[in-house]
Design a protein around this motif. Structure first.
Motif, PDB file in Angstrom:
ATOM      1  N   ASN A 123       0.817  -1.223   0.000  1.00 54.56           N
ATOM      2  CA  ASN A 123       0.000   0.000   0.000  1.00 54.56           C
ATOM      3  C   ASN A 123       0.850   1.273   0.000  1.00 54.56           C
ATOM      4  N   LYS A 158      -1.158   2.049  -3.159  1.00 51.29           N
ATOM      5  CA  LYS A 158      -2.517   2.499  -2.880  1.00 51.29           C
ATOM      6  C   LYS A 158      -2.623   3.976  -3.251  1.00 51.29           C
ATOM      7  N   THR A 193     -13.467   6.782  -8.137  1.00 52.84           N
ATOM      8  CA  THR A 193     -13.920   6.349  -6.809  1.00 52.84           C
ATOM      9  C   THR A 193     -14.855   5.152  -6.914  1.00 52.84           C
ATOM     10  N   VAL A 197     -12.042   0.563  -4.213  1.00 48.79           N
ATOM     11  CA  VAL A 197     -12.808   0.138  -3.034  1.00 48.79           C
ATOM     12  C   VAL A 197     -12.578   1.102  -1.870  1.00 48.79           C
ATOM     13  N   TYR A 198     -11.972   2.232  -2.159  1.00 51.21           N
ATOM     14  CA  TYR A 198     -11.719   3.267  -1.159  1.00 51.21           C
ATOM     15  C   TYR A 198     -11.724   4.618  -1.868  1.00 51.21           C
ATOM     16  N   LYS A 199     -11.839   5.695  -1.095  1.00 50.46           N
ATOM     17  CA  LYS A 199     -11.897   7.034  -1.683  1.00 50.46           C
ATOM     18  C   LYS A 199     -10.590   7.782  -1.433  1.00 50.46           C
TER      19      LYS A 199
END
Length: 369
Positions: A123, A158, A193, A197-199
């Protein structure tokens, strides 16, 4: 402040504080602030500026190249740092110094993922740059699906933020263009977005974007020139305080008789007896030759002294015929009154160019006025 006895660049941290507080007053409480400290903090002192901004509450820093981030890390600055223009050769430095790369093309994305996997990263924060009209760096809207597929196939990186850059936010005659950029970025953000699976954090507003387009503040804003005292607008400039004052001194005064010349290539032949003062700074210090022959000026004892002849590498000569002055007197090249914006306009330039050109051989003096 005591009078200058040599060429110095004074950097006023109180002015920086004023500018930061004005810019953040435009934001909602939860909007983060990224301070752009590239190019030695726009020609000043990146470490001194960054340390003050940490105290003021800046959430992020942005630099152009990794070496600029290394300088901040070496000064024990731990705030997250975005590198706006990384290259694959920089990946070792970026990861070893906990810097965060802007990923702007599939080449950079593929190579950074490969590097992150090879070095067992998990990440690692990256920032996706999207091109919405500036046409300089960035992915396009139709590349989002492929970006998402590549990201879904690895756990090594990430997305910390997705961002774009407004190309004409200071020019209200280009409002249609700016709004088109902002709306394009909104679509990009929604699509990205939806596929992640995340913002991630979203940001696209620069200094003029902060002022002119509150709808473009998103999760974070970025400011460069505003922090250093310029609002890209005559009205807005009143709310800012230039942080940098370039000062020097008179080294020598000559009486030049009618018909004699001054400087290289006989840059000027005087039409009357003239008092000429020589100052210890020149184009090697960031004062380009284009300021010569009367286009540029300095201020001595509150009066303008035009630059005459050609700017030399280490010296300029100015006309002090009508100014009461003596050798050793202080000279203001630019500052809070005779501003870098006024001086740069004389050669059809912008304060960014003048500020960032100031040589590192000029002594920096940190102060609070």
């Amino acid at each position: 402040m005591p009078k200058a006895t040599e060429t110095i660049l004074e950097i006023d941290l109180n002015a920086l504080s004023n500018n930061y507080k004005y810019l953040t007053s435009k934001l909602k409480n939860n909007t983060k602030f990224m301070a752009v400290v590239k190019a030695y903090a726009y020609g000043s002192d990146s470490v001194a500026i960054a340390k003050e901004l940490v105290n003021l509450g800046a959430d992020y820093f942005a630099v152009a190249y990794p070496i600029e981030g290394v300088i901040l890390r070496d000064a024990a600055i731990q705030t997250p740092i975005l590198v706006l223009h990384p290259l694959p050769v920089n990946f070792d430095v970026i990861v070893n110094r906990c810097l965060e790369p802007s990923i702007y093309s599939f080449k950079i994305l593929d190579e950074f993922i490969a590097y992150a996997e090879k070095t067992n990263q998990n990440n690692y924060p990256i920032h996706l740059k999207f091109n919405t009209g500036l046409n300089r760096l960035g992915f396009t809207e139709d590349e989002i699906s492929l970006i998402s597929k590549k990201l879904a196939a690895t756990k090594s990186v990430k997305v910390k933020s997705a961002f774009s850059h407004l190309g004409a936010s200071e020019d209200l005659s280009e409002k249609e263009f700016s709004l088109k950029q902002i709306n394009t970025f909104k679509r990009i953000s929604e699509k990205l977005t939806a596929e992640l699976v995340y913002k991630p954090l979203l940001h696209c507003a620069n200094t003029s974007g902060i002022i002119n387009y509150p709808e473009a503040h998103f999760d974070m804003v970025r400011s460069g020139i505003g922090l250093y005292g310029f609002g890209n607008d005559k009205v807005e400039n009143k709310n800012f305080k230039p942080i940098a004052t370039l000062k020097t001194v008179i080294s020598q005064i000559h009486t030049v008789k009618k018909g004699e010349s001054i400087g290289y290539n006989r840059g000027i032949i005087v039409e009357k007896t003239t008092q000429s003062a020589t100052l210890p700074l020149g184009h090697a210090d960031g004062i380009p030759r284009s300021y010569g022959k009367g286009k540029g000026w300095v201020v001595i004892n509150n009066k303008k002294a035009p630059i005459h002849g050609n700017v030399c590498m280490d010296m300029i000569m100015v006309d002090v015929t009508d100014i009461e002055c003596k050798e050793g007197d202080e000279v203001i090249v630019f500052g809070s009154t005779n501003t870098a914006e006024e001086l740069s306009a004389a050669i059809n330039s912008i304060p960014y160019e003048l500020l960032t050109a100031i040589s590192q051989r000029i002594k920096r003096v940190i102060c609070r006025k």
